[in-house]
Design a protein around this motif. Structure first.
Motif, short mmCIF file in Angstrom:
data_model
loop_
_atom_site.label_atom_id
_atom_site.label_comp_id
_atom_site.label_asym_id
_atom_site.label_seq_id
_atom_site.Cartn_x
_atom_site.Cartn_y
_atom_site.Cartn_z
N GLY A 165 2.17 -1.15 5.15
CA GLY A 165 2.89 -0.12 5.91
C GLY A 165 2.04 1.11 6.11
N LEU A 166 2.72 2.26 6.23
CA LEU A 166 2.02 3.52 6.53
C LEU A 166 2.33 4.58 5.47
CD1 LEU A 166 2.78 3.57 10.36
CD2 LEU A 166 0.60 2.97 9.25
N ALA A 167 1.33 5.37 5.16
CA ALA A 167 -0.06 5.22 5.60
C ALA A 167 -0.93 4.84 4.41
CB ALA A 167 -0.55 6.55 6.19
N LEU A 168 -2.05 4.27 4.71
CA LEU A 168 -2.98 3.75 3.69
C LEU A 168 -3.25 4.76 2.57
CD1 LEU A 168 -6.37 1.98 4.47
CD2 LEU A 168 -6.25 3.77 2.75
N ASP A 169 -3.52 6.01 2.96
CA ASP A 169 -4.00 7.03 2.01
C ASP A 169 -2.89 7.92 1.47
OD1 ASP A 169 -3.90 7.68 4.69
OD2 ASP A 169 -5.56 9.10 4.62
N TYR A 170 -1.64 7.66 1.86
CA TYR A 170 -0.53 8.45 1.32
C TYR A 170 0.55 7.54 0.75
CZ TYR A 170 -2.71 12.75 2.64
OH TYR A 170 -3.59 13.79 2.70
N CYS A 171 1.53 7.22 1.54
CA CYS A 171 2.71 6.59 0.94
C CYS A 171 2.46 5.17 0.44
CB CYS A 171 3.88 6.66 1.92
SG CYS A 171 4.41 8.38 2.16
N VAL A 172 1.60 4.42 1.11
CA VAL A 172 1.31 3.07 0.61
C VAL A 172 0.45 3.18 -0.66
CG1 VAL A 172 0.60 0.73 1.18
CG2 VAL A 172 1.33 2.27 3.00
N PHE A 173 -0.53 4.07 -0.61
CA PHE A 173 -1.38 4.32 -1.79
C PHE A 173 -0.54 4.72 -3.01
CE2 PHE A 173 -3.63 8.27 -3.59
CZ PHE A 173 -4.04 7.63 -4.74
#
Ligand code: ZN
Length: 234
Positions: A165-173
């Motif tokens: 999902g979105l985004a790689l560097d925030y919520c998915v991370f």
């Protein structure tokens, strides 16, 4: 560090005890949205396909949905003289401020119209506390207030999670990192996510932190379903 530096698993077969977590696939994070992630919409067909296959195996699909109050403290507009992407650190907010996005009940907070939401068995909303953001699907940004996702997964006997999902560097991370911190085996699907890329080192920080926490990386075409291992419907 970039995605091309990441070592991917050669293959992984979903099994009983697995769940798929689809993070924040909402209009405001899509091209043309308030907090657009470049090419965010390009991952919709791949996610639909993967959700279908989890569904066929009776493995749960769970959505998260960013769900802010108006004037949420994570918005630049809530801070005098601040612009979106300005650095800002206060407990539960930051490291940057955002444009107004995913306001409760708004069209921007709805899921992408092509996302097949019928596959989701649960939707966990987050970010609804006015003074605190929630990047992670598990914990708000004070790193202790639970969203309820952990309890849901535990009660469904889920021990391994696939995240996209979105985004790689925030919520998915943060969902992947907190999941690993809580003892889940975490499979991060690197071709079914896209980055915000702000600040400049956000992607490398995310990848390094996930590696340190034992998150494993896999591409969607290496998720191989075993037709004989179908979990029986109750
Ligand atoms: Zn948000």
């Amino acid at each position: 560090m970039e995605l091309t530096d990441i070592q991917h698993k050669k293959g992984v077969t979903p099994r009983e005890g697995d769940g798929l977590i689809v993070v924040d696939m909402q209009n405001d994070f899509m091209p043309g949205g308030a907090l657009a992630v470049d090419n965010g919409d390009t991952i919709v067909p791949g996610i639909n396909n993967l959700m279908k296959r989890f569904n066929e195996q009776n493995l749960p699909v769970i959505f998260t949905q960013d769900w802010h109050t108006e004037n949420h403290k994570s918005f630049a507009s809530a801070h005098e003289g601040k612009e979106p992407n300005d650095p800002h650190e206060e407990p539960g907010i930051g490291p940057v401020l955002w444009p107004d996005h995913c306001v409760q009940g708004s069209e921007g907070a709805e899921f992408h119209p092509d996302l097949k939401t019928a596959y989701a068995q649960a939707i966990i909303r987050k970010g609804y506390n006015q003074n605190r953001d929630s990047y992670s699907g598990f914990l708000e940004n004070d790193h202790k207030t639970e969203t309820g996702l952990d309890g849901y997964l535990q009660s469904r006997d889920i021990s391994r999670i696939f995240v996209c999902g979105l985004a790689l560097d925030y919520c998915v991370f943060f969902t992947a990192a907190d999941g690993a911190g809580k003892g889940y085996e975490v499979q991060y699907i690197t071709d079914l996510t896209m980055p915000v890329g702000s600040p400049e080192d956000s992607v490398s920080n995310a990848l390094e932190t996930m590696q340190e926490k034992g998150v494993e990386f896999v591409k969607s075409d290496a998720i191989i379903f075993d037709k004989n291992s179908k979990v029986k419907a109750v």
